[in-house]
Enzyme design. Structure first.
Site, mmCIF file in Angstrom:
data_model
loop_
_atom_site.group_PDB
_atom_site.id
_atom_site.type_symbol
_atom_site.label_atom_id
_atom_site.label_comp_id
_atom_site.label_asym_id
_atom_site.label_seq_id
_atom_site.Cartn_x
_atom_site.Cartn_y
_atom_site.Cartn_z
ATOM 1 N N THR A 79 -47.076 -33.983 -3.273
ATOM 2 C CA THR A 79 -46.317 -34.341 -2.256
ATOM 3 C C THR A 79 -46.098 -35.757 -2.343
ATOM 4 O O THR A 79 -46.550 -36.648 -3.183
ATOM 5 C CB THR A 79 -46.916 -33.914 -0.940
ATOM 6 O OG1 THR A 79 -46.880 -32.425 -0.797
ATOM 7 C CG2 THR A 79 -45.940 -34.447 0.388
ATOM 8 N N THR B 156 -41.966 -33.084 -0.547
ATOM 9 C CA THR B 156 -42.819 -32.155 -1.601
ATOM 10 C C THR B 156 -41.988 -30.810 -2.102
ATOM 11 O O THR B 156 -41.152 -30.706 -1.826
ATOM 12 C CB THR B 156 -43.910 -31.600 -0.762
ATOM 13 O OG1 THR B 156 -44.782 -31.171 -1.554
ATOM 14 C CG2 THR B 156 -43.656 -30.323 0.085
ATOM 15 N N GLY C 284 -52.087 -32.830 0.487
ATOM 16 C CA GLY C 284 -52.311 -31.679 1.108
ATOM 17 C C GLY C 284 -53.241 -31.773 2.264
ATOM 18 O O GLY C 284 -52.831 -32.281 3.288
HETATM 19 N N1 GLY Z 1 -47.311 -28.451 0.394
HETATM 20 C C1 GLY Z 1 -47.949 -29.506 1.130
HETATM 21 C C2 GLY Z 1 -47.893 -29.513 2.639
HETATM 22 O O1 GLY Z 1 -46.764 -28.750 2.968
HETATM 23 O O2 GLY Z 1 -48.653 -29.825 3.336
#
Ligand code: GLY
Length: 562
Positions: A371, A389, A464
């Site tokens: 991200t 992301t 994350g």
């Molecule tokens: N894919 C990372 C998030 O949406 O938190």
């Protein structure tokens, strides 16, 4: 404070010369405007748009597209994101351009006949791809809040893609790491699948042509035009389920932000389908009664209080949160003070709470650490915080060579197997189960902070599940521990997310004696699994109304302003 400076010295010693060369504890200062993002090229393109008279929303669109070119690791037009804004007049808002599940998605699409999760199906290749939202987000923001012609905003990224982007040392390393997956997933050669070295220049002519068509034909080019046809065909040829109808049906959504107070701060963050704002509010409201400034930065008591608040918030996150268009979320209750003081009622500084004694839920969260985030304040006083992301590093690794970009693997943010924990943790609650057109739960936490009714800070980060706690620590570093923006970004970070029941710490940056004391109280410390926690990019408004950028040394992040 002494401990903080010691760890800063250690940080400078352990990390790149970029960091070691720093002499000031302040980041870049600018008088009028600033952009902070993961790549210098993108920050410059955003800043140049501001210099031309564009506003923060124009610069957001330009920076997003420039990151799609300069930072294919996470920047994108094949993914999605969230943006929170505060206009100079104090109006606030946010937009959700999160990906959604294709119409043909089913709850069990990642399970085999025994009901077990099929490894890699939700992370690698075409089945992992959610319907991208970025182009819709850009056009929606531009239409409602932008001021310059869209062509002026897209042109610099077209030029960047044609002229090429210089490979950094960090990029050389990530490309090397992921090359085996590029060739595993893609049938044809892709531009990044070469032994690129630092200072090489990578050109992206196919992406330039896609951006040219988007510039000429607008949003519909991506969702209903030639690009959508190429994209849907490509994904299906690679075994995916995304169709032209999925693309044609995609819409970005304006959402009411989550707003709460902490001491004299007003914090404006993102609402579901990101868990970011609610979890941030829960953690900070649970911490508010504690005197963290008196305990000290990275003191035993501060780390305990933060850890225990995080443990409780993440237990709720797993159980209650998902796409608000599909499930009912008790938002008001979750961030209410009496509910949250009740959650902390069983905490004692005498010993660690066990996560097994904390309801709700029975689910581990494992999310990818990629991200990217950028923060912008313009010369008019408008501010944005935008996190975007393709989920994993280079998303699903599936690269459409004809269009010139990576596709996301955002489907992995759904619970593949609701309600049943497994050792890999790729599961969640029913609230985040897969349904056609549903948005997957996110941790992205683009956040703006006000103090005394004035803009104070804009910030966010990748990472994350560690996104929320990295944003929270950065705000506390400034507010409780009087750090500059750059110090607050650079300070070592730690993270607890209820399950697994451990405090992840950036390795070798925390006092050994402190770690021993935490272990004696029953905390399990993990310094192995998080070489880096977050890459925070933020801007702080100083007392003299100048701006200080905090660009994270953990990446190639750069502040540019004037
Ligand atoms: N894919 C990372 C998030 O949406 O938190």
């Amino acid at each position: 404070m002494i401990k903080y400076f010691l760890s800063c010295i250690l940080t400078c010693f352990l990390f790149s010369c970029k960091q070691a060369e720093k002499t000031s504890t302040r980041g870049l200062i600018s008088k009028q405007a600033m952009v902070v993002s993961a790549r210098a090229e993108a920050s410059k393109i955003g800043s140049d748009i501001l210099k031309k008279g564009g506003n923060a929303f124009d610069a957001m669109c330009a920076t997003q597209l420039a990151l799609a070119v300069a930072y294919p690791y996470a920047g994108n037009i094949g993914g999605g994101g969230f943006m929170v804004y505060r206009k100079a007049n104090g109006d606030i808002g946010s937009i959700d351009f999160r990906e959604k599940a294709p119409l043909a998605a089913t709850k069990d699409m990642y399970l085999n006949e025994n009901g077990d999760v099929i490894p890699e199906k939700s992370t690698l290749g075409a089945m992992a791809v959610g319907v991208p939202g970025t182009v819709a987000g850009i056009f929606e923001v531009h239409e409602k809040l932008g001021s310059l012609p869209i062509k002026d905003i897209i042109n610099p990224s077209i030029a960047l893609a044609y002229n090429g982007v210089t490979v950094t040392k960090k990029q050389e390393e990530t490309i090397k790491k992921y090359r085996p997956l590029f060739s595993k997933v893609n049938k044809e050669a892709i531009p990044l699948d070469k032994a690129w070295k630092e200072n090489d220049v990578i050109k992206y002519p196919a992406l330039a042509k896609t951006l040219e068509r988007i510039s000429q034909n607008g949003k519909d080019e991506f969702y209903k035009g030639k690009t959508s046809k190429i994209l849907a065909k490509f994904i299906q040829e690679n075994g995916g389920i995304l169709t032209e109808k999925d693309l044609a049906g995609y819409e970005a959504k304006w959402r009411e932000p989550i707003v709460f107070t902490y001491d004299d701060l007003k914090i404006i963050s993102i609402a579901p389908p990101s868990s970011g704002g609610i979890a941030l509010a829960q953690i900070m409201k649970m911490l508010e009664p504690f005197h963290l400034d008196e305990y000290g930065h990275h003191s035993l008591k501060t780390i305990q209080a933060i850890t225990e608040a995080e443990r409780r918030a993440y237990a709720d996150r797993s159980f209650y949160l998902g796409d608000p268009d599909f499930i009912k979320i008790p938002v008001e209750t979750l961030i209410k003070e009496d509910y949250l003081s009740g959650r902390m009622a069983d905490f004692s500084f005498e010993k660690a709470t066990l996560s097994s004694d904390v309801s709700h839920g029975n689910i581990q969260i494992i999310e990818s650490n990629e991200t990217t985030h950028y923060s912008i304040i313009d010369q008019f006083g408008n501010a944005i915080a935008c996190t975007t992301t393709i989920n994993g590093a280079y998303g699903s690794k599936l690269y459409c060579a004809e269009l010139g970009f990576f596709l996301n693997n955002e489907m992995d943010d759904f619970s593949s197997k609701p309600g049943v924990p497994n050792m890999f943790g790729l599961i969640g609650a029913e609230a985040n189960s897969i349904l056609p057109e549903k948005r997957m739960l996110s941790s992205m936490t683009p956040t703006i902070v006000e103090k005394n009714n004035k803009l104070f800070m804009t910030l966010g980060t990748p990472g994350g599940s560690t996104i929320i706690t990295s944003v929270m620590q950065t705000i506390l570093n400034v507010h409780e521990f009087d750090m500059t923006m750059q110090e607050a970004v650079d300070a070592p970070r730690f993270h607890h997310q209820w399950l697994p029941d451990e405090i992840r710490m950036e390795p070798n940056l925390f006092d050994r004696n402190l770690i021993k004391q935490l272990e004696n109280l029953g905390y399990s410390i993990n310094e192995k699994d998080a070489p880096v926690i977050g890459k925070v990019d933020g801007i702080l408004v100083l007392d003299d109304n100048t701006y200080e950028g905090g660009a994270d040394y953990r990446g190639d992040d750069t502040a540019v302003g004037f």
